[in-house]
Scaffold this active site. Structure first.
Site, PDB file in Angstrom:
ATOM      1  N   GLU A  59       0.871  -1.273  -0.026  1.00  0.00           N
ATOM      2  CA  GLU A  59      -0.131   0.040  -0.080  1.00  0.00           C
ATOM      3  C   GLU A  59       0.880   1.275  -0.216  1.00  0.00           C
ATOM      4  OE1 GLU A  59      -3.450   0.139   2.616  1.00  0.00           O
ATOM      5  OE2 GLU A  59      -3.284  -2.083   2.758  1.00  0.00           O
ATOM      6  N   ASN A  75       4.885 -13.146   3.663  1.00  0.00           N
ATOM      7  CA  ASN A  75       4.300 -12.110   4.439  1.00  0.00           C
ATOM      8  C   ASN A  75       4.630 -12.325   6.250  1.00  0.00           C
ATOM      9  OD1 ASN A  75       3.279 -10.516   2.721  1.00  0.00           O
ATOM     10  ND2 ASN A  75       0.870 -10.896   3.247  1.00  0.00           N
ATOM     11  N   LEU A 112      13.424  -3.531   8.230  1.00  0.00           N
ATOM     12  CA  LEU A 112      14.657  -3.657   9.572  1.00  0.00           C
ATOM     13  C   LEU A 112      14.315  -2.120  10.161  1.00  0.00           C
ATOM     14  CD1 LEU A 112      17.661  -5.596   8.422  1.00  0.00           C
ATOM     15  CD2 LEU A 112      15.689  -6.161   9.930  1.00  0.00           C
ATOM     16  N   CYS A 161      -2.699  -6.919   5.693  1.00  0.00           N
ATOM     17  CA  CYS A 161      -2.232  -8.232   5.173  1.00  0.00           C
ATOM     18  C   CYS A 161      -1.126  -8.900   6.606  1.00  0.00           C
ATOM     19  CB  CYS A 161      -1.132  -8.187   4.220  1.00  0.00           C
ATOM     20  SG  CYS A 161      -1.957  -7.824   2.682  1.00  0.00           S
TER      21      CYS A 161
END
Length: 443
Positions: free
Chosen positions: A155, A211, A253, A263
């Site tokens: 997104e 994911n 990170l 998600c």
């Protein structure tokens, strides 16, 4: 080629607009008549940079249209994409596949000639098998192939991700379906699009595995940030030091208040449930999900520590409500448990977000006072808390901000600012996982 995209949510609308921009004829279908009417009027229901112009140009060129009627577009299509929601099922955390299966039944009734039915929605392993069974049961005479083609869109950068993908995963062993999918994505590259063909179940698993791995990287650096605060390290330097290792990489990170969005939370949970059901529990992913849930409310205690141990009867200015910049998505945003924790602890909360205010009102109405900009939000505040790293918050007028506040305290949950510049501006400053210089508020 002719494409029917079932579902005009984030994935369906972006994918449909991009396929149309490749030159395909795309019809986006949705049961929500209000959403379709808005799209036909040029109103985009989600905030995604560049999407409004992309949709408008392809509608103008008559390559993209919108309808509530499924049968016609499906009958005419070479490929039908299922891009409906798969939220976490209430009660057990499994992916709710009811929308996918209902869509499969409707598609089956409308099929005319060989058609590739593509699951674009994020679905657990075995979903494609069930979609195929439903279609065959509904239409034994239909000619079709069911393909898994998971999306990997971020997104805020979805159009670029669709048009410049790292890889395009296609799960099928059907040769006709392989040719259709290759032709659909051929415009991406002059030579060869980065298509990766696998078995259908493998493609379904790749999406969840990706994911879960990224969620693990985020949680890993967040826990290291906590250690850095205790031993005097700097998590940003640690992240850079390990990220320069090509085996690790620098992305995902960035220490902060935990992951959210549409998600990672639901997909890690669905993968956990799938693994448990198959007798192969994923202990690392289970821990990732648990740590992330705990972290969001822990950030409220961090703010309380910056204010001497309590936020009761204090005013907190929250900058950023969406789970990340360049979106209006509030799903599982860290701001939600943070704000509710402030309320539970007796604080008053003011908030501002550049794009997510309307969406935020669904989750936080009555819990916060919504403001028109960052400086109005800071008016009379005892602390400013940066929750989402919008560009609008990266170069604030610190003198103006300080003059608006009751106390010059900033808790920077995204490490947007440097401790030395905040000290020079007269702020008591707390961040995530960075060494604390003398005179700074201990984070």
């Amino acid at each position: 080629m002719r494409v029917a995209m079932i579902g005009t949510g984030y994935v369906g609308l972006v994918s449909g607009a991009c396929f149309a921009d490749f030159g395909h004829e795309v019809t986006c279908v949705d049961k929500d008549a209000g959403k379709i009417a808005a799209l036909q009027a040029g109103e985009i229901p989600i905030y995604e940079p560049g999407l409004d112009a992309l949709v408008a140009s392809n509608v103008r060129e008559k390559r993209l249209d919108f309808t509530t009627a499924l049968a016609g577009p499906v009958a005419a299509a070479d490929a039908v994409f299922i891009a409906v929601g798969t939220p976490s099922r209430r009660g057990d955390g499994h992916a709710d596949l009811s929308y996918v299966y209902a869509c499969a039944r409707e598609i089956a009734a409308a099929l005319d000639g060989f058609t590739v039915v593509v699951t674009k929605s994020t679905v657990p392993v075995g979903t494609g098998d069930e979609v195929e069974r439903i279609i065959r049961e509904t239409r034994p005479d239909a000619e079709f192939a069911v393909v898994s083609n998971p999306e990997f869109l971020r997104e805020g950068a979805a159009i670029r991700d669709f048009k410049h993908p790292d890889r395009i995963v296609v799960g099928t062993t059907d040769e006709r379906a392989r040719k259709v999918m290759t032709e659909l994505y051929r415009p991406l590259y002059l030579n060869q699009a980065p298509l990766m063909f696998t078995a259908r179940g493998t493609a379904e698993l790749i999406k969840y595995a990706a994911n879960a791995f990224l969620a693990t990287k985020i949680t890993f650096i967040n826990e290291l940030a906590d250690l850095c605060e205790q031993v005097g390290g700097d998590v940003q330097e640690v992240a850079r030091g390990i990220g320069l290792d090509k085996r690790i990489g620098s992305k995902f990170l960035h220490a902060g208040p935990g992951y959210g969005g549409s998600c990672f939370p639901k997909d890690t949970l669905a993968l956990i449930k799938t693994a448990q059901d198959n007798g192969t529990p994923l202990r690392i992913v289970e821990t990732v999900a648990a740590v992330n849930d705990q972290r969001k409310r822990a950030m409220a205690r961090k703010v309380a520590a910056a204010l001497g141990g309590s936020v009761r009867d204090k005013t907190i200015a929250v900058l950023g409500l969406t789970f990340k910049p360049n979106t209006d998505d509030m799903r599982d945003a860290p701001s939600i448990p943070l704000v509710t924790a402030f309320n539970d602890m007796g604080a008053k909360v003011r908030a501002y977000d550049p794009a997510g205010m309307e969406q935020a009102k669904r989750d936080l109405d009555g819990l916060v006072t919504f403001c028109a900009n960052a400086y109005e939000c800071a008016q009379g505040a005892d602390a400013v808390v940066i929750v989402t790293e919008w560009e609008q918050f990266r170069a604030l007028d610190l003198d103006r901000l300080k003059s608006a506040m009751r106390r010059p305290v900033m808790v920077d949950l995204r490490n947007v600012y440097r401790a030395d510049e905040m000290a020079a501006a007269g702020f008591a400053y707390s961040s995530v996982g960075r060494a604390i210089a003398p005179g700074h508020v201990r984070s």
